[in-house]
Design an enzyme around this catalytic site. Structure first.
Site, PDB file in Angstrom:
ATOM      1  N   LYS A 116       0.772  -1.033   0.035  1.00 26.87           N
ATOM      2  CA  LYS A 116      -0.005  -0.070  -0.059  1.00 26.87           C
ATOM      3  C   LYS A 116       0.877   1.408  -0.027  1.00 26.87           C
ATOM      4  O   LYS A 116       0.571   2.239  -0.664  1.00 26.87           O
ATOM      5  CB  LYS A 116      -1.036  -0.055   1.141  1.00 26.87           C
ATOM      6  CG  LYS A 116      -2.056  -1.041   0.982  1.00 26.87           C
ATOM      7  CD  LYS A 116      -3.067  -0.643   2.117  1.00 26.87           C
ATOM      8  CE  LYS A 116      -4.198  -1.759   2.190  1.00 26.87           C
ATOM      9  NZ  LYS A 116      -5.135  -2.099   1.146  1.00 26.87           N
ATOM     10  N   LYS A 204      -7.647 -12.398  -9.409  1.00 24.80           N
ATOM     11  CA  LYS A 204      -8.803 -12.307  -8.565  1.00 24.80           C
ATOM     12  C   LYS A 204      -9.973 -11.208  -8.671  1.00 24.80           C
ATOM     13  O   LYS A 204      -9.119 -10.137  -9.434  1.00 24.80           O
ATOM     14  CB  LYS A 204      -8.595 -12.550  -7.175  1.00 24.80           C
ATOM     15  CG  LYS A 204      -8.227 -11.017  -6.253  1.00 24.80           C
ATOM     16  CD  LYS A 204      -8.332 -11.160  -4.935  1.00 24.80           C
ATOM     17  CE  LYS A 204      -8.213  -9.765  -4.218  1.00 24.80           C
ATOM     18  NZ  LYS A 204      -9.253  -9.009  -4.410  1.00 24.80           N
ATOM     19  N   LYS A 207     -12.330  -4.855  -6.256  1.00 25.67           N
ATOM     20  CA  LYS A 207     -12.942  -3.728  -6.479  1.00 25.67           C
ATOM     21  C   LYS A 207     -12.349  -2.730  -7.187  1.00 25.67           C
ATOM     22  O   LYS A 207     -12.879  -1.511  -7.837  1.00 25.67           O
ATOM     23  CB  LYS A 207     -13.822  -3.462  -5.140  1.00 25.67           C
ATOM     24  CG  LYS A 207     -12.951  -2.870  -4.137  1.00 25.67           C
ATOM     25  CD  LYS A 207     -13.663  -2.623  -2.992  1.00 25.67           C
ATOM     26  CE  LYS A 207     -13.548  -3.173  -1.457  1.00 25.67           C
ATOM     27  NZ  LYS A 207     -12.266  -3.020  -1.131  1.00 25.67           N
TER      28      LYS A 207
HETATM   29  P1  ATP Z   1      -9.169  -3.751  -3.389  1.00 27.57           P
HETATM   30  O1  ATP Z   1      -9.080  -3.983  -4.922  1.00 27.57           O
HETATM   31  O2  ATP Z   1      -9.373  -2.418  -3.084  1.00 27.57           O
HETATM   32  O3  ATP Z   1      -7.952  -4.169  -2.399  1.00 27.57           O
HETATM   33  P2  ATP Z   1     -10.613  -5.855  -2.761  1.00 27.57           P
HETATM   34  O4  ATP Z   1     -11.995  -6.304  -3.497  1.00 27.57           O
HETATM   35  O5  ATP Z   1      -9.497  -6.828  -3.015  1.00 27.57           O
HETATM   36  O6  ATP Z   1     -10.487  -4.561  -2.799  1.00 27.57           O
HETATM   37  P3  ATP Z   1     -10.503  -5.681  -0.018  1.00 27.57           P
HETATM   38  O7  ATP Z   1     -11.093  -4.685   0.749  1.00 27.57           O
HETATM   39  O8  ATP Z   1      -8.944  -5.981  -0.134  1.00 27.57           O
HETATM   40  O9  ATP Z   1     -11.190  -6.160  -1.313  1.00 27.57           O
HETATM   41  O10 ATP Z   1     -11.002  -7.273   0.886  1.00 27.57           O
HETATM   42  C1  ATP Z   1     -12.405  -7.273   1.658  1.00 27.57           C
HETATM   43  C2  ATP Z   1     -12.406  -8.888   2.047  1.00 27.57           C
HETATM   44  O11 ATP Z   1     -12.941  -9.488   0.738  1.00 27.57           O
HETATM   45  C3  ATP Z   1     -11.242  -9.445   2.403  1.00 27.57           C
HETATM   46  O12 ATP Z   1     -11.574 -10.297   3.638  1.00 27.57           O
HETATM   47  C4  ATP Z   1     -10.770 -10.190   1.440  1.00 27.57           C
HETATM   48  O13 ATP Z   1     -10.145 -11.412   1.732  1.00 27.57           O
HETATM   49  C5  ATP Z   1     -12.254 -10.673   0.684  1.00 27.57           C
HETATM   50  N1  ATP Z   1     -11.908 -10.740  -0.803  1.00 27.57           N
HETATM   51  C6  ATP Z   1     -11.622  -9.540  -1.869  1.00 27.57           C
HETATM   52  N2  ATP Z   1     -11.619 -10.041  -3.017  1.00 27.57           N
HETATM   53  C7  ATP Z   1     -12.030 -11.399  -3.155  1.00 27.57           C
HETATM   54  C8  ATP Z   1     -12.309 -12.366  -4.149  1.00 27.57           C
HETATM   55  N3  ATP Z   1     -12.082 -12.000  -5.265  1.00 27.57           N
HETATM   56  N4  ATP Z   1     -12.737 -13.550  -3.494  1.00 27.57           N
HETATM   57  C9  ATP Z   1     -12.950 -13.847  -2.253  1.00 27.57           C
HETATM   58  N5  ATP Z   1     -12.596 -12.889  -1.252  1.00 27.57           N
HETATM   59  C10 ATP Z   1     -12.405 -11.694  -1.724  1.00 27.57           C
HETATM   60 MG    MG Z   2      -7.589  -6.377  -1.854  1.00 29.91          MG
END
Ligand code: ATP
Ligand code: MG
Length: 337
Positions: A116, A204, A207
């Site tokens: 980050k 994966k 968002k």
């Molecule tokens: P960013 O792109 O901002 O990192 P993100 O979609 O990866 O967003 P996070 O805020 O990093 O989301 O994670 C929130 C929760 O969702 C965490 O517990 C993470 O393990 C879970 N998570 C994120 N992406 C996935 C995915 N593709 N499948 C399953 N679980 C997920």
């Molecule tokens: Mg993430």
């Protein structure tokens, strides 16, 4: 003493179907399963939110995070406690004490911090220090189980280390949270769930990915979401099988179908075994996902800000009582009282 399950979900922006199936829904199922005999603490990590830029109103976003749990089916009873982190000052106070036993070396090894901050001098100190705040979030309540995604495992290990160090130096004070392997087992999984990017299924779903068709947002129009599934990347093998190496796109669709309908993956794989028409699978998954969005969005719309705001004072009263008792013990042990 009753064991405690604790979780917080940062909602700085809308969530994806991956967040829902990988983080939100497993927690809700766990809470509903165990809330008769365990304490279930669900908090809004609003102090964590401000380490990154906030799009939209923080107040609105924090209320939305509680609404998501309710819309995902969280059942409330006297063991389920909902609270805002910033309304329990003990979180910030214990963070300071723990800061003074955490080392620069161990903190500098945190992968999330390295990712980050990207090594930039302009990165804020909060990005460096938030794992200590996370340790305080957990240790104040003697939580044993903290269901998180794989990306947070290192912070759970840090929490365990800080608790052990404190207990060793000042006498038994904190419950050591279970190790991550035990946590995963408790969640009823072999490994973490990882929903794939619809356009690039070797990655994966995230968002922060810019491509609109790569991800399904919980706020997506259900028809639009169905179209995204229909245009998901697959392969040319012409068989429906679960193999994340050779058929990540098809495997992702099977996984989504299983999770959305709460059926074991093996059952879905067997149902489609021997079939070859990818279009049929896509149609089925589109239907499942759009039905999920229709009912989720309907439930979400029915939850008013007032309802959430009315739930919080009781949770915050409970949280302050538990956290302040622990903090008083800590202050005494370190010699501040
Ligand atoms: P960013 O792109 O901002 O990192 P993100 O979609 O990866 O967003 P996070 O805020 O990093 O989301 O994670 C929130 C929760 O969702 C965490 O517990 C993470 O393990 C879970 N998570 C994120 N992406 C996935 C995915 N593709 N499948 C399953 N679980 C997920
Ligand atoms: Mg993430």
């Amino acid at each position: 003493m009753k064991k405690t399950i604790l979780t917080g979900l940062r909602v700085n922006s809308e969530l994806t179907l991956g967040n829902y199936l990988g983080a939100l829904l497993p927690m809700v199922r766990l809470a509903n399963k165990y809330s008769e005999k365990y304490n279930v603490n669900i908090f809004i990590p609003d102090l964590h939110s401000i380490i990154s830029n906030i799009d939209g109103s923080l107040k609105e976003n924090t209320l939305r995070s509680i609404k998501y749990y309710l819309a995902a089916g969280l059942k409330l009873n006297e063991n389920v406690h909902l609270y805002r982190q910033s309304r329990v000052p003990a979180h910030a106070e214990l963070t300071w004490i723990l800061n003074c036993i955490a080392t620069m070396g161990e903190m500098g090894r945190m992968i999330q911090y390295k990712e980050k901050s990207e090594g930039k001098e302009s990165a804020n100190v909060g990005i460096f220090d938030y794992p200590v705040l996370m340790a305080a979030d957990i240790l104040l309540y003697d939580a044993s189980f903290v269901p998180v995604g794989e990306d947070q495992f290192q912070h759970i290990e840090l929490t365990r280390n800080l608790a052990e160090r404190f207990n060793h130096r000042f006498g038994d004070t904190f419950t050591i949270p279970e190790d991550t392997k035990t946590q995963v087992k408790f969640m009823g999984a072999d490994t973490g769930i990882r929903i794939r990017d619809l356009q690039n299924p070797e990655k994966k779903m995230s968002k922060s990915t810019p491509g609109e068709n790569s991800k399904i947002m919980l706020s997506d129009d259900p028809d639009r979401a169905a179209k995204k599934i229909m245009s998901a990347t697959t392969d040319s093998l012409e068989k429906i099988d679960f193999n994340l190496e050779t058929q990540p796109g098809i495997s992702n669709l099977l996984q989504i179908e299983a999770l959305v309908n709460d059926v074991p993956l093996g059952e879905v794989i067997r149902e489609w075994a021997g079939k070859t028409r990818y279009g049929d699978l896509k149609k089925q998954v589109s239907l499942s996902v759009s039905n999920l969005l229709i009912s989720f969005q309907k439930r979400l719309a029915e939850i008013s800000d007032d309802r959430v705001e009315n739930l919080l004072p009781e949770g915050e009263k409970y949280a302050n009582a538990v956290a302040n008792a622990k903090l008083a013990e800590v202050y005494e042990k370190v010699g501040l009282r």
